[in-house]
Scaffold this motif. Structure first.
Motif, mmCIF file in Angstrom:
data_model
loop_
_atom_site.group_PDB
_atom_site.id
_atom_site.type_symbol
_atom_site.label_atom_id
_atom_site.label_comp_id
_atom_site.label_asym_id
_atom_site.label_seq_id
_atom_site.Cartn_x
_atom_site.Cartn_y
_atom_site.Cartn_z
ATOM 1 N N TYR A 193 -4.311 -13.386 -12.267
ATOM 2 C CA TYR A 193 -4.806 -12.001 -12.040
ATOM 3 C C TYR A 193 -4.309 -11.180 -13.217
ATOM 4 C CZ TYR A 193 -7.518 -13.526 -8.003
ATOM 5 O OH TYR A 193 -8.205 -14.014 -6.824
ATOM 6 N N ASP A 251 -3.108 -11.130 1.126
ATOM 7 C CA ASP A 251 -3.887 -9.800 0.619
ATOM 8 C C ASP A 251 -3.198 -9.291 -0.548
ATOM 9 O OD1 ASP A 251 -6.083 -10.399 2.564
ATOM 10 O OD2 ASP A 251 -5.127 -8.630 3.694
ATOM 11 N N ILE A 284 -7.573 -6.462 -2.658
ATOM 12 C CA ILE A 284 -8.452 -7.694 -2.849
ATOM 13 C C ILE A 284 -8.158 -8.681 -1.628
ATOM 14 C CG2 ILE A 284 -8.773 -9.826 -4.526
ATOM 15 C CD1 ILE A 284 -7.153 -7.664 -6.530
ATOM 16 N N ALA A 285 -8.800 -9.116 -0.989
ATOM 17 C CA ALA A 285 -8.679 -9.908 0.362
ATOM 18 C C ALA A 285 -8.435 -11.445 -0.115
ATOM 19 C CB ALA A 285 -9.871 -9.834 1.160
ATOM 20 N N SER A 286 -7.294 -12.071 0.672
ATOM 21 C CA SER A 286 -6.818 -13.319 0.334
ATOM 22 C C SER A 286 -7.970 -14.349 0.079
ATOM 23 C CB SER A 286 -5.958 -13.876 1.543
ATOM 24 O OG SER A 286 -5.552 -15.204 1.419
ATOM 25 N N GLY A 287 -7.949 -14.926 -1.081
ATOM 26 C CA GLY A 287 -8.822 -15.953 -1.450
ATOM 27 C C GLY A 287 -10.174 -15.479 -2.190
ATOM 28 N N THR A 288 -10.391 -14.354 -2.183
ATOM 29 C CA THR A 288 -11.334 -13.714 -3.071
ATOM 30 C C THR A 288 -11.064 -13.260 -4.342
ATOM 31 O OG1 THR A 288 -11.089 -11.354 -2.410
ATOM 32 C CG2 THR A 288 -12.140 -12.729 -0.824
ATOM 33 N N THR A 289 -12.276 -13.065 -5.076
ATOM 34 C CA THR A 289 -12.169 -12.285 -6.539
ATOM 35 C C THR A 289 -12.885 -11.021 -6.454
ATOM 36 O OG1 THR A 289 -13.597 -13.922 -7.425
ATOM 37 C CG2 THR A 289 -11.578 -14.431 -7.439
ATOM 38 N N GLU A 290 -12.862 -10.427 -5.600
ATOM 39 C CA GLU A 290 -13.621 -9.093 -5.658
ATOM 40 C C GLU A 290 -12.550 -7.997 -5.096
ATOM 41 O OE1 GLU A 290 -16.319 -8.388 -6.911
ATOM 42 O OE2 GLU A 290 -17.378 -10.299 -7.182
ATOM 43 N N ASP A 292 -12.171 -5.331 -1.975
ATOM 44 C CA ASP A 292 -12.666 -4.956 -0.844
ATOM 45 C C ASP A 292 -13.417 -3.744 -0.517
ATOM 46 O OD1 ASP A 292 -13.296 -4.735 1.957
ATOM 47 O OD2 ASP A 292 -11.177 -5.856 2.649
#
Length: 418
Positions: A193, A251, A284-290, A292
């Protein structure tokens, strides 16, 4: 890509030193003064007291909580000014920022509690780097719209060789006519990231001061997979500053200092802060690419006008942060304030027990050490009197305790090797 030696890629000059045997007439080394920590697993980078053009010294210490160390007749002198540091794979890397000239990378490990140089090689000057798996990923970045090419280098920390090199068009990051300039790089799972800010020239001004961006790259090929954004604050991190922090549940939190600048309309040769969004922390919540959309920590509001310009994660959702106070004219104070932030509870507490503001010349802004026990971190405090100390910070209690004294210069980094 085929593995290439540092010599062939970067014209490396690997420096090998050898120790001569003791000679009969050589006097033995003096015994250390009681209270001195002459060797140990902690590495403290110190800039000698001088006006300009001085290089850091690296000294080791057995403790950060007590005793003293000195660079006078001690330590390992670095080659060149503007050094930055990274510890990974139980090796200590020292990066020379060349300010437009070629840079350098020096690597050390500890042998009998003393630093041993493993390699030293000339390189491109890079403005962002991070540990990714067993590599050090480095980014050389352009500030010129006419040549908007960013270049990646991957150094393997086992072989100390370049194992990958690639490039990208920096205008493709934001697709708004400005260069996407990475503030830092962070490994997240098997991805990288890379938060970035937009610049229209080497002055670092932008027409887009109210937006945050994070680019997601595959690893190790560094192919751009996605860019996600948020318009509730400004860009993430700062120049040469990591704005991302990953907590135990995976997270990721991202701070924005809300200090992006644009050219002044009345005088384009000058710039001013034009961010109208508040200094804040995003999630950015765990496992996401956005980002929150249900999380927003308005730091400016909670703190009474402070932002965050740097932070160290100590575990337990707690960060030790360096902050500056927003002034009535829209600028931020020159002096920094140390605070403790909990990103889940959304709390901001100024740390007590540090010297008074008018007694502090500077705090270490990067490479502060933490045991990751959920509360403990160590920062360097350089006083106007010329004295320097390591302070132990308890982030849960928001208190500071004076520790190791460092003689001969200002502390610029605190690291640790086994």
């Amino acid at each position: 890509m085929k593995t290439k030696s540092l010599l062939s890629i970067l014209a490396a000059a690997i420096l090998i030193t050898s120790c001569s045997k003791s000679e009969p007439n050589v006097a033995p080394e003096p015994e250390p003064t009681p209270g001195e920590n002459t060797t140990g697993k902690y590495i403290v980078a110190v800039t000698p007291i001088a006006s300009t053009g001085v290089a850091d010294y690296l000294v080791t210490s057995s403790s950060l909580d007590e005793g003293k160390v000195s660079i006078i007749g001690n330590g390992v002198e670095q080659d060149g000014t503007y050094r930055y540091y990274l510890t990974t794979n139980n090796k200590f890397f020292s990066f020379l920022y060349g300010q437009g000239n070629p840079g350098a990378v020096t690597a050390y490990n500890l042998v009998d509690s003393k630093l041993k140089k493993l390699t030293n090689f000339q390189s491109e000057t890079v403005a962002a780097f991070a540990a990714v798996n067993d590599d050090v990923l480095m980014a050389k970045m352009s500030r010129n719209l006419a040549t908007p090419t960013h270049t990646w280098y991957r150094v393997n920390t086992n072989s100390l060789t370049i194992v990958g090199e690639s490039s990208m068009n920096a205008l493709e990051l934001a697709n708004n006519g400005e260069i996407g300039y990475f503030s830092w790089l962070t490994q997240v799972g098997n991805k990288v990231y890379a938060p970035f800010f937009c610049i229209e020239s080497s002055s670092f001004t932008t027409k887009y001061p109210n937006k945050a961006w994070v680019a997601v790259f595959s690893y190790p090929d560094m192919k751009l997979e996605k860019v996600f954004t948020d318009e509730r604050t400004s860009y993430v991190g700062q120049y040469f500053t990591n704005g991302l922090g990953t907590v135990e549940n995976g997270d990721i939190y991202a701070f924005s200092a809300a200090n992006a600048t644009s050219k002044r309309k009345d005088d384009p040769t000058k710039s001013e802060i034009t961010t109208t969004n508040p200094a804040a922390i995003l999630k950015i919540a765990s496992g996401t690419t956005e980002f929150d959309k249900n999380y927003f920590f308005n730091v400016a509001e909670i703190s009474g006008g402070y932002n965050i310009v740097n932070w160290t994660y100590v575990g337990g959702n707690n960060f030790i942060v360096s902050s500056k106070k927003k002034q009535s004219d829209g600028t931020y104070s020159a002096a920094a304030t140390i605070a403790a932030v909990n990103v889940v509870d959304k709390t901001f507490k100024i740390v007590s027990g540090l010297p008074k503001a008018d007694e502090v010349k500077s705090f270490t802004q990067r490479n502060n050490y933490t045991t990751k026990d959920g509360k403990t971190g160590y920062i360097g405090v350089n006083l106007t009197s010329g004295e320097s100390y390591v302070y132990k910070i308890d982030a849960s209690a928001a208190t500071a305790t004076k520790g190791l004294k460092v003689e001969g210069g200002a502390i610029t980094a605190i690291e640790h090797l086994d």
